[in-house]
Design a protein around this motif. Structure first.
Motif, PDB file in Angstrom:
ATOM      1  N   SER A  79       1.083  -1.358   0.332  1.00  0.00           N
ATOM      2  CA  SER A  79      -0.183  -0.509   0.257  1.00  0.00           C
ATOM      3  C   SER A  79       1.191   1.079   0.190  1.00  0.00           C
ATOM      4  CB  SER A  79      -0.841  -0.035   0.688  1.00  0.00           C
ATOM      5  OG  SER A  79      -2.189  -0.959   1.422  1.00  0.00           O
ATOM      6  N   ILE A  80       1.662   1.303   0.886  1.00  0.00           N
ATOM      7  CA  ILE A  80       3.113   1.734   0.836  1.00  0.00           C
ATOM      8  C   ILE A  80       3.421   2.307  -0.364  1.00  0.00           C
ATOM      9  CG2 ILE A  80       5.205   3.186   1.970  1.00  0.00           C
ATOM     10  CD1 ILE A  80       3.958   1.494   4.323  1.00  0.00           C
ATOM     11  N   ALA A  81       3.708   1.388  -1.345  1.00  0.00           N
ATOM     12  CA  ALA A  81       4.365   1.859  -2.659  1.00  0.00           C
ATOM     13  C   ALA A  81       4.110   1.918  -3.869  1.00  0.00           C
ATOM     14  CB  ALA A  81       4.851   0.430  -2.910  1.00  0.00           C
ATOM     15  N   ILE A  82       2.495   1.626  -3.228  1.00  0.00           N
ATOM     16  CA  ILE A  82       1.528   2.088  -4.418  1.00  0.00           C
ATOM     17  C   ILE A  82       1.231   3.346  -4.399  1.00  0.00           C
ATOM     18  CG2 ILE A  82      -1.086   1.967  -5.054  1.00  0.00           C
ATOM     19  CD1 ILE A  82      -0.392  -1.186  -4.940  1.00  0.00           C
ATOM     20  N   LEU A  83       0.770   4.042  -3.267  1.00  0.00           N
ATOM     21  CA  LEU A  83       0.287   5.507  -2.386  1.00  0.00           C
ATOM     22  C   LEU A  83       0.867   6.810  -3.489  1.00  0.00           C
ATOM     23  CD1 LEU A  83      -1.811   7.293  -1.274  1.00  0.00           C
ATOM     24  CD2 LEU A  83       0.141   7.095   0.722  1.00  0.00           C
ATOM     25  N   PRO A  84       2.188   6.607  -3.930  1.00  0.00           N
ATOM     26  CA  PRO A  84       2.965   8.002  -4.752  1.00  0.00           C
ATOM     27  C   PRO A  84       2.268   7.247  -6.034  1.00  0.00           C
ATOM     28  CG  PRO A  84       4.683   6.773  -3.409  1.00  0.00           C
ATOM     29  CD  PRO A  84       2.971   5.771  -3.445  1.00  0.00           C
ATOM     30  N   ILE A  85       2.253   5.974  -7.201  1.00  0.00           N
ATOM     31  CA  ILE A  85       1.617   6.334  -7.632  1.00  0.00           C
ATOM     32  C   ILE A  85      -0.266   6.438  -8.226  1.00  0.00           C
ATOM     33  CG2 ILE A  85       1.151   4.305  -9.759  1.00  0.00           C
ATOM     34  CD1 ILE A  85       3.630   2.571  -8.788  1.00  0.00           C
ATOM     35  N   ILE A  86      -0.743   5.958  -6.920  1.00  0.00           N
ATOM     36  CA  ILE A  86      -1.540   6.053  -7.319  1.00  0.00           C
ATOM     37  C   ILE A  86      -1.860   8.456  -7.235  1.00  0.00           C
ATOM     38  CG2 ILE A  86      -4.180   6.940  -6.266  1.00  0.00           C
ATOM     39  CD1 ILE A  86      -3.410   4.189  -4.794  1.00  0.00           C
ATOM     40  N   PHE A  87      -1.477   8.726  -6.431  1.00  0.00           N
ATOM     41  CA  PHE A  87      -1.572  10.619  -6.779  1.00  0.00           C
ATOM     42  C   PHE A  87      -1.330  10.552  -7.461  1.00  0.00           C
ATOM     43  CE2 PHE A  87       1.347  14.143  -6.153  1.00  0.00           C
ATOM     44  CZ  PHE A  87       0.557  15.015  -4.974  1.00  0.00           C
ATOM     45  N   ILE A  88       0.368  10.434  -8.217  1.00  0.00           N
ATOM     46  CA  ILE A  88       0.964  10.629  -9.836  1.00  0.00           C
ATOM     47  C   ILE A  88      -0.283  10.682 -10.855  1.00  0.00           C
ATOM     48  CG2 ILE A  88       2.397   9.872 -11.961  1.00  0.00           C
ATOM     49  CD1 ILE A  88       4.646   9.481  -9.485  1.00  0.00           C
ATOM     50  N   THR A  89      -1.191   9.419 -10.780  1.00  0.00           N
ATOM     51  CA  THR A  89      -2.052   9.201 -12.553  1.00  0.00           C
ATOM     52  C   THR A  89      -2.931  10.248 -12.101  1.00  0.00           C
ATOM     53  OG1 THR A  89      -1.908   6.632 -11.611  1.00  0.00           O
ATOM     54  CG2 THR A  89      -3.492   7.515 -12.133  1.00  0.00           C
ATOM     55  N   GLU A  90      -3.894  10.168  -9.889  1.00  0.00           N
ATOM     56  CA  GLU A  90      -4.431  11.331 -10.074  1.00  0.00           C
ATOM     57  C   GLU A  90      -3.962  12.671 -10.703  1.00  0.00           C
ATOM     58  OE1 GLU A  90      -7.642  10.607  -8.890  1.00  0.00           O
ATOM     59  OE2 GLU A  90      -7.223   8.202  -8.911  1.00  0.00           O
ATOM     60  N   LEU A  91      -3.291  12.734 -10.760  1.00  0.00           N
ATOM     61  CA  LEU A  91      -2.032  14.550 -10.805  1.00  0.00           C
ATOM     62  C   LEU A  91      -2.834  14.330 -12.309  1.00  0.00           C
ATOM     63  CD1 LEU A  91      -1.260  17.007  -9.357  1.00  0.00           C
ATOM     64  CD2 LEU A  91       1.289  15.793 -10.109  1.00  0.00           C
ATOM     65  N   THR A  92      -1.891  13.241 -12.705  1.00  0.00           N
ATOM     66  CA  THR A  92      -2.026  14.185 -14.114  1.00  0.00           C
ATOM     67  C   THR A  92      -3.327  13.570 -14.896  1.00  0.00           C
ATOM     68  OG1 THR A  92      -1.780  11.408 -14.709  1.00  0.00           O
ATOM     69  CG2 THR A  92       0.282  12.048 -14.941  1.00  0.00           C
ATOM     70  N   ARG A  93      -4.965  12.715 -14.259  1.00  0.00           N
ATOM     71  CA  ARG A  93      -5.712  13.258 -14.446  1.00  0.00           C
ATOM     72  C   ARG A  93      -6.724  14.560 -14.281  1.00  0.00           C
ATOM     73  NH1 ARG A  93      -7.524   8.747 -12.063  1.00  0.00           N
ATOM     74  NH2 ARG A  93      -7.758   7.537 -13.595  1.00  0.00           N
ATOM     75  N   THR A  94      -6.199  14.913 -13.422  1.00  0.00           N
ATOM     76  CA  THR A  94      -6.709  16.394 -13.431  1.00  0.00           C
ATOM     77  C   THR A  94      -6.418  17.453 -14.494  1.00  0.00           C
ATOM     78  OG1 THR A  94      -5.500  16.667 -11.818  1.00  0.00           O
ATOM     79  CG2 THR A  94      -6.931  15.843 -10.632  1.00  0.00           C
ATOM     80  N   GLN A  95      -5.236  16.883 -14.354  1.00  0.00           N
ATOM     81  CA  GLN A  95      -4.653  18.123 -15.838  1.00  0.00           C
ATOM     82  C   GLN A  95      -4.921  17.021 -17.492  1.00  0.00           C
ATOM     83  OE1 GLN A  95      -0.338  18.228 -14.387  1.00  0.00           O
ATOM     84  NE2 GLN A  95      -1.013  19.267 -12.982  1.00  0.00           N
ATOM     85  N   GLY A  96      -5.354  16.921 -17.103  1.00  0.00           N
ATOM     86  CA  GLY A  96      -6.062  15.868 -18.971  1.00  0.00           C
ATOM     87  C   GLY A  96      -4.756  15.480 -19.600  1.00  0.00           C
ATOM     88  N   GLN A  97      -4.267  14.130 -17.997  1.00  0.00           N
ATOM     89  CA  GLN A  97      -3.341  13.911 -19.165  1.00  0.00           C
ATOM     90  C   GLN A  97      -2.875  12.379 -19.139  1.00  0.00           C
ATOM     91  OE1 GLN A  97       0.735  15.162 -17.718  1.00  0.00           O
ATOM     92  NE2 GLN A  97       0.220  17.135 -18.652  1.00  0.00           N
ATOM     93  N   THR A  98      -4.431  11.406 -18.832  1.00  0.00           N
ATOM     94  CA  THR A  98      -4.444  10.498 -18.837  1.00  0.00           C
ATOM     95  C   THR A  98      -3.976   9.269 -20.063  1.00  0.00           C
ATOM     96  OG1 THR A  98      -6.575  10.893 -19.158  1.00  0.00           O
ATOM     97  CG2 THR A  98      -6.070  10.773 -17.088  1.00  0.00           C
ATOM     98  N   GLY A  99      -4.199   8.519 -19.851  1.00  0.00           N
ATOM     99  CA  GLY A  99      -3.866   7.379 -21.244  1.00  0.00           C
ATOM    100  C   GLY A  99      -2.814   7.262 -21.052  1.00  0.00           C
ATOM    101  N   VAL A 100      -2.079   6.970 -22.077  1.00  0.00           N
ATOM    102  CA  VAL A 100      -0.242   5.964 -21.760  1.00  0.00           C
ATOM    103  C   VAL A 100       0.236   6.119 -20.549  1.00  0.00           C
ATOM    104  CG1 VAL A 100       1.554   5.654 -22.730  1.00  0.00           C
ATOM    105  CG2 VAL A 100       0.268   6.356 -24.555  1.00  0.00           C
ATOM    106  N   LEU A 101       0.670   6.747 -19.472  1.00  0.00           N
ATOM    107  CA  LEU A 101       1.520   7.163 -18.116  1.00  0.00           C
ATOM    108  C   LEU A 101       0.479   5.709 -17.045  1.00  0.00           C
ATOM    109  CD1 LEU A 101       3.189   7.012 -16.277  1.00  0.00           C
ATOM    110  CD2 LEU A 101       2.214   9.555 -15.921  1.00  0.00           C
ATOM    111  N   GLU A 102      -0.700   6.517 -17.494  1.00  0.00           N
ATOM    112  CA  GLU A 102      -1.960   5.591 -16.382  1.00  0.00           C
ATOM    113  C   GLU A 102      -2.000   3.876 -17.145  1.00  0.00           C
ATOM    114  OE1 GLU A 102      -6.567   5.044 -14.995  1.00  0.00           O
ATOM    115  OE2 GLU A 102      -6.034   7.579 -16.688  1.00  0.00           O
TER     116      GLU A 102
END
Length: 197
Positions: free
Chosen positions: A120-143
């Motif tokens: 869970s601790i290892a995945i938390l930063p990944i979730i944060f990055i994913t949500e951040l890119t989603r709010t900036q409209g940069q979803t897709g390949v990275l996610e």
């Protein structure tokens, strides 16, 4: 439980997930240590609460007015995950029919309990990055890349935990992992569906 022992248990679980059998020696696997390992699930719940809170806005944007309230979303998902985890460990207990495996089950459960917060601790930063890119409209390949990477890492780590904690062959560990994962996903996804999450 002393803070140093808590850290050692977490690092020991990480070592096991990295295929280092020496990690077992770092963990407290005594009867008292077995019961203390359930603190690992408490840590997991706390970390997952943060992750679920971060992902709730995405659920709202996707479901609109049908989206559950944040409190219900967070604690509903935590409940489903806990029941799914308990079901997987019950399935593992039933799979351990060999005498040596049955004796090793408490140890394996303790290792799983401590591995849970590490994941869970290892995945938390990944979730944060994913949500951040989603709010900036940069979803897709990275996610997509991050999700595939997480799934692959979880499969490898899960098989290693079973192989090392129960002294299984790679093939047997893979089979046990597949069965317990199927049970966990079926139960947790079913509960989430029933609860409208």
């Amino acid at each position: 439980m002393a803070q140093s022992q808590l850290v050692e248990n977490l690092l020991g679980a990480l070592d096991v997930m990295l295929s280092r059998s020496t990690g077992m020696k770092r963990m407290d696997l005594t009867p008292k240590g077995f019961w203390n390992s359930f603190y690992g699930l408490l840590i997991t719940a706390l970390v997952d609460m943060i992750a679920l809170s971060l992902s709730h806005p995405t659920v709202v944007s996707r479901m609109g007015d049908a989206a559950p309230e944040k409190f219900y979303f967070v604690f509903g998902n935590l409940t489903a995950a806990l029941v799914g985890y308990a079901s997987a460990m019950l399935a593992l207990f039933l799979l351990c029919r060999d005498e040596s495996e049955a004796r090793g089950f408490p140890t394996s459960l303790a290792v799983h309990n401590w591995a849970s917060p590490v994941i869970s601790i290892a995945i938390l930063p990944i979730i944060f990055i994913t949500e951040l890119t989603r709010t900036q409209g940069q979803t897709g390949v990275l996610e997509t890349f991050l999700m595939i990477s997480i799934i692959a890492a979880l499969i490898v780590a899960g098989i290693r935990i079973l192989r090392i904690s129960l002294l299984l062959t790679p093939g047997r560990a893979s089979a046990y992992f597949a069965i317990t994962t199927l049970v966990s996903l079926s139960i947790s996804q079913g509960l989430e569906s029933i609860m409208g999450l």
